[in-house]
Structure formats: structure tokens, C-alpha cells
Write a protein that holds these residues in place. Structure first.
Motif, PDB file in Angstrom:
ATOM      1  N   ASN A 494       0.835  -1.213   0.000  1.00 60.10           N
ATOM      2  CA  ASN A 494       0.000   0.000   0.000  1.00 60.10           C
ATOM      3  C   ASN A 494       0.867   1.259   0.000  1.00 60.10           C
ATOM      4  N   ASN A 495       1.912   1.234  -0.812  1.00 58.39           N
ATOM      5  CA  ASN A 495       2.823   2.379  -0.919  1.00 58.39           C
ATOM      6  C   ASN A 495       2.446   3.161  -2.177  1.00 58.39           C
ATOM      7  N   ARG A 496       1.571   4.142  -2.004  1.00 57.99           N
ATOM      8  CA  ARG A 496       1.013   4.841  -3.154  1.00 57.99           C
ATOM      9  C   ARG A 496       2.053   5.737  -3.853  1.00 57.99           C
ATOM     10  N   ARG A 497       2.981   6.284  -3.099  1.00 56.89           N
ATOM     11  CA  ARG A 497       3.989   7.146  -3.719  1.00 56.89           C
ATOM     12  C   ARG A 497       4.791   6.378  -4.771  1.00 56.89           C
ATOM     13  N   TYR A 498       5.309   5.212  -4.378  1.00 59.15           N
ATOM     14  CA  TYR A 498       6.121   4.463  -5.333  1.00 59.15           C
ATOM     15  C   TYR A 498       5.274   3.674  -6.324  1.00 59.15           C
ATOM     16  N   LEU A 499       4.016   3.419  -5.979  1.00 60.40           N
ATOM     17  CA  LEU A 499       3.109   2.849  -6.970  1.00 60.40           C
ATOM     18  C   LEU A 499       2.937   3.846  -8.114  1.00 60.40           C
ATOM     19  N   CYS A 500       2.755   5.100  -7.753  1.00 63.05           N
ATOM     20  CA  CYS A 500       2.621   6.161  -8.758  1.00 63.05           C
ATOM     21  C   CYS A 500       3.867   6.236  -9.641  1.00 63.05           C
ATOM     22  N   ALA A 501       5.043   6.149  -9.013  1.00 69.64           N
ATOM     23  CA  ALA A 501       6.291   6.260  -9.760  1.00 69.64           C
ATOM     24  C   ALA A 501       6.484   5.091 -10.715  1.00 69.64           C
ATOM     25  N   HIS A 502       6.220   3.870 -10.249  1.00 70.41           N
ATOM     26  CA  HIS A 502       6.390   2.686 -11.112  1.00 70.41           C
ATOM     27  C   HIS A 502       5.351   2.647 -12.223  1.00 70.41           C
ATOM     28  N   LEU A 503       4.146   3.112 -11.948  1.00 66.41           N
ATOM     29  CA  LEU A 503       3.131   3.186 -13.001  1.00 66.41           C
ATOM     30  C   LEU A 503       3.565   4.141 -14.105  1.00 66.41           C
ATOM     31  N   THR A 504       4.188   5.247 -13.722  1.00 64.72           N
ATOM     32  CA  THR A 504       4.675   6.205 -14.715  1.00 64.72           C
ATOM     33  C   THR A 504       5.750   5.573 -15.582  1.00 64.72           C
ATOM     34  N   GLY A 505       6.710   4.926 -14.925  1.00 68.78           N
ATOM     35  CA  GLY A 505       7.784   4.277 -15.688  1.00 68.78           C
ATOM     36  C   GLY A 505       7.264   3.210 -16.618  1.00 68.78           C
ATOM     37  N   GLN A 506       6.355   2.375 -16.115  1.00 66.05           N
ATOM     38  CA  GLN A 506       5.807   1.302 -16.947  1.00 66.05           C
ATOM     39  C   GLN A 506       4.959   1.867 -18.076  1.00 66.05           C
ATOM     40  N   GLY A 507       4.190   2.923 -17.788  1.00 67.21           N
ATOM     41  CA  GLY A 507       3.361   3.524 -18.831  1.00 67.21           C
ATOM     42  C   GLY A 507       4.185   4.073 -19.980  1.00 67.21           C
ATOM     43  N   TRP A 508       5.236   4.782 -19.654  1.00 68.94           N
ATOM     44  CA  TRP A 508       6.107   5.332 -20.701  1.00 68.94           C
ATOM     45  C   TRP A 508       6.787   4.223 -21.490  1.00 68.94           C
ATOM     46  N   LEU A 509       7.206   3.151 -20.782  1.00 73.25           N
ATOM     47  CA  LEU A 509       7.887   2.048 -21.444  1.00 73.25           C
ATOM     48  C   LEU A 509       6.958   1.333 -22.420  1.00 73.25           C
ATOM     49  N   VAL A 510       5.750   0.999 -21.979  1.00 79.87           N
ATOM     50  CA  VAL A 510       4.858   0.243 -22.871  1.00 79.87           C
ATOM     51  C   VAL A 510       4.406   1.117 -24.032  1.00 79.87           C
ATOM     52  N   TRP A 511       4.348   2.441 -23.835  1.00 81.64           N
ATOM     53  CA  TRP A 511       4.052   3.305 -24.966  1.00 81.64           C
ATOM     54  C   TRP A 511       5.190   3.249 -25.979  1.00 81.64           C
TER      55      TRP A 511
END
Length: 794
Positions: A494-511
Motif C-alpha cells: 500500500n505504498n502509493r507514492r512508489y506505486l505512482c512512480a512505477h506506473l509512470t515508468g511502466q506507462g512510458w515504457l509500454v508506450w
């Protein structure tokens, strides 16, 4: 001095008369060559030819009664240079009446040396019994107008030198000393300071001393040279030792011997016999080593100063340097203590108020360091420094070697908490500088430490940056799995700060991998978290990435809203890296709309900022886009400059994604210039890189340009195949690339004479481009208009 006369002269009246006349003319004494002058070195003076000439120049130019000082580290070769000077033919000719030598050291026997000089100058035993002051006056009078060179070697104090300043008006004095204050006191025009030998000179010296050892493995020479910092004494001791070992050992034995010299203690204790004339003091060891030479000075220090020296040895040695603030924190001392170390010739200070320890002195001091508290002070100070100056890139650059030294120390001494914090804070700077391998090493260490500590934030932070490195190096599969691991752990904890960060990285990568629906899903979730929980640093990145993705779909108005909001936040935070990235995204968006003037403004502003903060990857991307913009406006010379610089940088940092894109874009430029063979070469290389890293969009771009090339070469079928291949492999949702493929097929149809199909496809493309406001609109419109002309272009 007595003069011999022949018997024939003594019995001849005429000869007797001539003798009487000659005896009334003052006679010049025979030249003196002090027997205390050590033997001339048997080896050539490697790397010191310029120093010898400069030294002689000082002796000539300083005029009569000159005094020159030669200063340098223990073992730098001051005495060897002075001995060489004493045997130099030009020196002997210039100082025709001879050379006097005084070897001092820490316990100089001044009366003994002055007594010897008296005998050499012809003073009687009776005169030697007079008091000290009168004796020096007598020596001065005996020298008179003689032209002598007086060498005072290894002076330790000002008081030791003064009794030997007895030369007449035609004499010159040379003082050698390891102490800068002694040298500065006596040098009218400033002391001459001997530097270490450079790499080439050092390797020449090793090869001369051990010619059979380094025939093939020059890299081992380089390692040894670096280990001792080009110090002549250390090189001489190693070279002589290796030569002796080579005389009675096989190849494996020699390899083991060389390997043993990587051990600091082994290098310090290498020894050889002193020349009898060079023994530093009565009762001193008969063997000379780095340990003994440095220890002579070390013994003169107070316990407090000695402790400071030992503590400073944990800092990176020369050629690296450290600030006074760092030195005071690590050594837990005051500025006066540092001044004592400088005066002792052990610590060096540059004009920029930075300090450095030579490698050999650092090795010696660290070998004597027994307490661990300096490491704790060092690590704590650097951790605080990095946290305070996280965005002060220029300051971090200046202290990067010291910071890395502290991170190494934290790892070696198992300061796990400090290691995780320090690495996570400093790693983004290393990524900016393109030091990916170095950053990866430290992040892996920090990841292990975070797991030992069960530090969840540390685990997620290190994973985030490890994923970013993999992405930048084109290792997309590894990056994807690393980001996914971070997402799963962040959800579980339940670490929302780093969840947000990893989602950003993964989103940019899959794009980047052309999975547009997944990219938007990741990014939308991340954006929601950033907005709800108020994470401005991640909100900026979310808005930037979403803005770029929306622009690629042709919705430039909505894209600009996201990008401008992100830019405003970045400027408020004063984050130069994020501002630079947003200038890039905005500049590219304007370029896609054909607003070249606005595009150039933002891209040039961003490039200047990227260069200012020395952001390697951003610099490459700006050069790529400015180069592309230039050749699209037929400014080929400027385009070539930008693209070639970008390619060289990308290759230097092994950024495969940007290597592939740059190669392909250079290929496009060559097509426009009509140099088709070169164009094909660049496209082949670019496509290969794109296939290696698995980037569908870059692959599609390469096929699109193959189609363009084949149309120019009238190879219509090959062009059709290239465009079909492009559209087949193109992932769903890439609107821009799809339109480019359709436009290519429209021109293929025109080239095949199927004008109806050409118009149909062209109209579809134009409608889409008009709707999005893409820069290609004018080109497609003009092409469609040309179809009604007698000679229809493809």
C-alpha cells in the motif's frame, strides 16, 4: 694550491726570472668537485629533461649569487635531479670553480659539512677551531670571487639552510626540500615544483628498469603507474624488484609478482639499499622504501596532526580532490592542522582551495589508520551533503568522486541505512551523466542493503531506478519486469507514492513498445494517485508523458494543456531537469504541427538547459530533433552537425534506442539529399538496432523510410512491400505512423498508374491530417493537387 715547476726551469736564470714574474700574478685555484656528491645515476633521467633545462635556466637567469629552490613530494626525484645537475657539462662549464654539496635531512650535521667545505677551500686546521660565526665568514672569504654552485639537498628547516648561504657574488645556490614553506622562503622568483611523471613517462621508466616483464601486457604497466601516481621512487622500486624477479622466475611467477604489487602493503614495503652518500641520518635504516621515506616526515608530526593525516587517507587520492569543508569534517580537525600538513609536504592545496593526497601518501596513511570513526564521519557528512544539494548539479559534479568514495565506504563497512539513502539520492545524477554501469552497481548494492534492512521505500526506489537504467539502455524486457515487480510490491505494501512512480515508468515504457491502450491505463492510474495524494514530482512526469502520448495521437490542443500545466509546476519547483524535458515535449509537439519557429525556440532553450546541467540523454534527444527539423527545412549542413554529434554521444553512452533513431533519421536526410547509397546504409544499421531492442515504432519508421527510398529509386514493388510491412507490424493505435504508411501506399498507387486508388488513400490521409493539424498536411495537399497534372509524381 701548489704548482709544480720543472727542473729545467729551476736551473735556468731566464726561467727563474719568468717564475718570479708569474708568481706575482694571482693564480686561479683548481676547481672543486665535492666528494660528498653522490654517484651519477646509472639510469637515464626519464621524464625530467624539461625540468633539468628549466632548473639550469633559473641558475643562469637569476644572475650572480642566485638562489633557486626545488620542491616536491617525498620520492619525487629532487635529489636525483640535483645530482644530475652536478654532473651536467653545461653546469660544470658555467661554474668553473666547482660544486659544493650539503646533504641535510631531518638531523643535519651542519658543523661536519662546513668543516669539509673548509678543507676543500684550503682553510687550515687552525682556522677551523674558531667560533661558528667566524668560521662561516672565513668560508665566505675563501670563496671570494670563485664561480661555484652550492647545492643544499633535502633541507628540513629554514635554520638549516642559512649557514650554507656563504657564496660570493658569482655563486649560485640550489636548495631542494620536501617542504613548501622552506622552498617559498628562499625562492626569489618562486620555487620550482617537481610534478609526478605522466603516464607515458612512467611506463617508459618501468620498461627501462624491467625490459623483459612488460613486453606484451601494457595494461598491467598502466595499472601499476596509476597505483603509485607516477612517483619516480615507487616506480624505481617496483621496476628493480620486477627485473630481479624476472631473472629467476618463469612467466607464471612474474605474473604472480605483478599481481602482488596490487597490494598496498607490498608496494609500501618494497625496498633497496641506500647509496652511502644518501643515507638520511646516522642510524637510519640501510634500506630505502616508500614506507621509510614517508615515515621520516610522519615522525615529525604531532599525534593530532598525524591522526588527521590518517583520517584524510579515506578520501579519494590524487588526481581527485576534496574541499576544505570535507577535510575538516572527516579529519575532525581545524584549518591550522591542514596548514601543518601542507607545510610538511604531505597534503597538497590547489589554487581553487581544494586539497589532495598523493596516492602513495594516501596508501601509507591508510595502512596506519586503525580506528573506524573517520569512516562514520565521512559517510554522515556526504549523506547530508547529497541530500542538501540533490538538484545542485554543478556542486554534485565537483564532489562526485568524493561522494562515490563515501558510497563505497558505506558498502564496505556495512552502513546499510546510509548506503540506501545515499545511493537513492545520488543515482539520478549518475543517470543524467550517462554513468549507467556505475549507477547500476551502486543501485544493486543499495537494493541488497534495503532487503537486509527490510526497508520497503528503499527496495521500491532502487527498483525504480534499476528499471529506468534498463529502459534507457534499450533492455525493454528487463525494464518491464522490474517496473512490474515494483508495481506489485507497492500494491502489496500500500505504498502509493512508489506505486505512482512505477506506473509512470511502466506507462512510458509500454508506450515506447507501442502498447498504447496499456500505456494510457498505467498513466491514468498514476495521474489519479499523484493528484489525490499530492505528489508534485510525479504529477509533473505524469502530465508530461500523457501530453506526449496524446500529441502522438494527433490531439495537440489537449496535449498542450497537459504539457503547459506540467511546465508551470516544474518551474515552480525550480527543477531544471524536468523543465528541460518539458521544453523537449513542447518543442516536438510544435514541430509535428509544422510550427517550426516555436519548435526551434523550445528545442534550443531545452538544449541549452540540458547542456547546462550536463544531461547526456536529453542532449542527445534535443540534437536529434533539432537535426530533423533542420533537414526538413533543407538546412542540411546544420542538420548534419546536430545529428552526427547526437549519434556520437548516443554511441558513447550505449543508448541503443537513440542510436537506432538517429541512424534512421540520418538515412531520411540522405534520401532528401539524393545520396541513396548512404541512405540505405544508415537505414540498414538503424533497422538492425531497432530489431535488437524490439521497438515496433522504430522498426515501422525504418520500413516507412525504406518505402520512401525505393520510390525515389523507381523500385515501386519494393516500396509497396516496405509500406505493407510497416502497416502489418505497426501496433494498433499509432495514428501518426498509420497515416504515413497510407500516404506511402497512395504514392505507390500513383506510381503504378492507379490514380483512383491514389486519390482515395490520399484523401483519407489528408482528412486525418487536417483534423489533427499535423505538419504533413501541406505536403499531402500539394501532392493530391499534382495528380491532375500531366506528369504525376509519386
Amino acid at each position: 694550491m701548489q704548482h709544480n715547476t720543472s727542473k729545467a726551469q729551476m736551473h735556468s736564470p731566464q726561467a727563474s726570472s719568468r717564475l718570479h714574474r708569474l708568481s706575482s700574478v694571482p693564480t686561479r685555484p683548481l676547481p672543486i668537485f665535492d666528494p660528498a656528491i653522490p654517484r651519477q645515476p646509472s639510469s637515464p633521467l626519464i621524464g625530467r629533461a624539461n625540468d633539468l633545462e628549466l632548473l639550469k635556466q633559473h641558475l643562469w637567469e637569476d644572475g650572480n649569487a642566485s638562489l633557486t629552490t626545488l620542491n616536491g613530494l617525498p620520492g619525487i626525484g629532487k635529489t636525483t635531479l640535483a645530482i644530475t645537475l652536478a654532473y651536467d657539462e653545461e653546469v660544470l662549464e658555467s661554474f668553473a670553480d666547482g660544486i659544493l654539496w650539503a646533504g641535510l635531512g631531518p638531523s643535519a650535521n651542519i658543523p661536519s659539512i662546513l668543516s669539509r667545505w673548509g678543507r676543500l677551500l684550503g682553510l687550515s686546521l687552525a682556522e677551523q677551531s674558531i667560533d661558528y660565526t667566524s668560521w662561516t665568514r672565513a668560508l665566505h672569504a675563501a670563496i671570494g670571487s670563485r664561480r661555484l654552485l652550492i647545492i643544499i639537498d633535502d633541507a628540513w628547516t629554514l635554520e638549516d639552510v642559512l649557514p650554507f648561504k656563504i657564496g660570493g657574488p658569482h655563486c649560485a645556490h640550489l636548495v631542494t626540500t620536501r617542504f613548501p614553506t622552506v622552498a617559498a622562503h628562499f625562492a626569489v622568483n618562486g620555487p620550482l615544483t617537481l610534478s609526478e611523471l605522466n603516464k607515458e613517462e612512467s611506463m617508459r621508466l618501468l620498461r627501462h628498469l624491467a625490459p623483459t616483464v612488460f613486453r606484451h601486457d601494457s595494461y598491467k604497466e598502466s595499472d601499476l603507474v596509476q597505483a603509485v601516481g607516477g612517483l619516480p621512487l615507487a616506480l624505481t622500486l617496483m621496476g628493480n624488484y620486477l627485473r630481479k624477479q624476472a631473472n629467476h622466475g618463469d612467466t607464471q611467477h612474474i605474473q604472480n609478482t605483478i599481481q602482488s604489487l596490487s597490494n598496498t602493503r607490498q608496494r609500501l614495503e618494497l625496498s633497496e639499499a641506500y647509496d652511502a652518500n644518501l643515507e638520511p641520518e646516522p642510524g637510519a635504516p640501510k634500506l630505502r622504501s616508500l614506507q621509510s621515506v614517508i615515515a621520516i616526515t610522519d615522525r615529525q608530526l604531532s599525534s593530532t596532526t598525524r591522526a588527521a593525516l590518517y583520517a584524510l587517507s579515506i578520501l579519494p587520492p590524487k588526481p581527485h580532490s576534496f574541499s576544505e569543508e570535507t577535510a575538516l569534517a572527516v579529519a575532525d580537525c581545524d584549518s591550522a592542522t591542514l596548514d601543518v600538513l601542507i607545510d610538511a609536504g604531505l597534503l597538497e592545496c590547489s589554487t581553487s582551495e581544494r586539497y589532495t593526497l598523493h596516492q602513495t601518501i594516501s596508501d601509507y596513511a591508510r595502512a596506519h589508520l586503525e580506528e573506524s570513526t573517520p569512516y562514520a564521519r565521512f559517510i554522515a557528512y556526504i549523506l547530508d551533503y547529497v541530500e542538501q544539494h540533490e538538484k545542485d548539479y554543478e556542486l554534485l559534479e565537483g564532489e562526485s568522486a568524493v561522494i562515490l568514495g563515501a558510497l563505497d565506504a558505506a558498502y564496505e563497512h556495512q552502513y546499510w541505512t546510509e548506503l540506501v539513502k545515499g545511493v537513492c539520492t545520488f543515482a539520478p545524477f549518475l543517470l543524467m551523466r550517462g554513468s549507467y554501469a556505475l549507477a547500476h552497481t551502486h543501485l544493486q548494492r543499495a537494493y541488497q542493503a534495503a532487503n537486509i534492512l527490510q526497508d520497503r521505500d528503499g527496495i521500491l526506489n532502487t527498483l525504480l531506478q534499476i528499471g529506468e537504467i534498463a529502459y534507457r539502455l534499450g533492455e525493454y524486457t528487463l525494464a518491464h519486469s522490474t517496473y512490474q515487480q515494483g508495481i506489485e510490491l507497492a500494491r502489496r505494501w500500500n505504498n502509493r507514492r512508489y506505486l505512482c512512480a512505477h506506473l509512470t515508468g511502466q506507462g512510458w515504457l509500454v508506450w515506447k513498445r507501442s502498447d498504447y491502450s496499456s500505456a494510457e491505463s498505467y498513466l491514468r492510474e498514476g495521474l489519479t494517485i499523484a493528484q489525490q495524494d499530492n505528489y508534485p514530482e510525479y504529477l509533473i512526469e505524469q502530465l508530461r508523458v500523457l501530453g506526449s502520448i496524446i500529441a502522438s495521437g494527433g490531439d495537440y490542443n489537449r496535449s498542450e494543456v497537459y504539457l503547459q500545466e506540467a511546465l508551470s509546476l516544474a518551474r515552480t519547483q525550480g527543477d531544471r531537469e524536468k523543465v528541460s524535458r518539458l521544453y523537449l515535449s513542447i518543442g516536438v509537439t510544435y514541430a509535428e504541427q509544422g510550427q517550426n519557429e516555436k519548435a526551434e525556440h523550445f528545442l534550443n532553450e531545452g538544449l541549452n538547459l540540458a547542456r547546462q546541467i550536463v544531461h547526456c540523454e536529453l542532449t542527445i534527444i534535443f540534437l536529434l530533433n533539432l537535426g530533423t527539423l533542420a533537414y526538413e527545412q533543407e538546412h542540411y549542413e546544420l542538420a548534419e552537425t546536430h545529428l552526427q554529434e547526437g549519434l556520437e554521444l548516443a554511441q558513447h553512452f550505449h543508448l541503443r534506442e537513440w542510436i537506432g533513431i538517429l541512424l534512421i533519421n540520418i538515412g531520411e536526410m540522405k534520401i532528401k539529399q539524393g545520396t541513396y547509397a548512404q541512405a540505405e546504409d544508415f537505414l540498414v544499421r538503424g533497422l538492425k538496432v531497432a530489431q535488437e531492442i524490439g521497438s515496433p515504432r522504430i522498426i515501422a519508421s525504418a520500413h516507412n523510410l525504406y518505402g520512401e527510398l525505393y520510390l525515389h529509386l523507381d523500385l515501386v514493388e519494393q516500396a509497396s512491400t516496405a509500406y505493407q510491412h510497416m502497416l502489418t507490424t505497426l501496433p494498433e493505435g499509432d495514428h501518426e505512423m498509420y497515416i504515413l504508411g497510407q500516404y506511402g501506399l497512395a504514392r505507390v498507387a500513383a506510381a503504378q498508374g492507379d490514380i483512383t486508388e491514389a486519390r482515395r488513400l490520399g484523401d483519407i490521409c489528408l482528412a486525418s491530417l487536417v483534423m489533427s493539424g499535423h505538419r504533413k498536411e501541406a505536403e499531402v495537399r500539394n501532392w493530391l493537387a499534382s495528380l491532375s497534372m500531366p506528369s504525376s509524381p509519386y
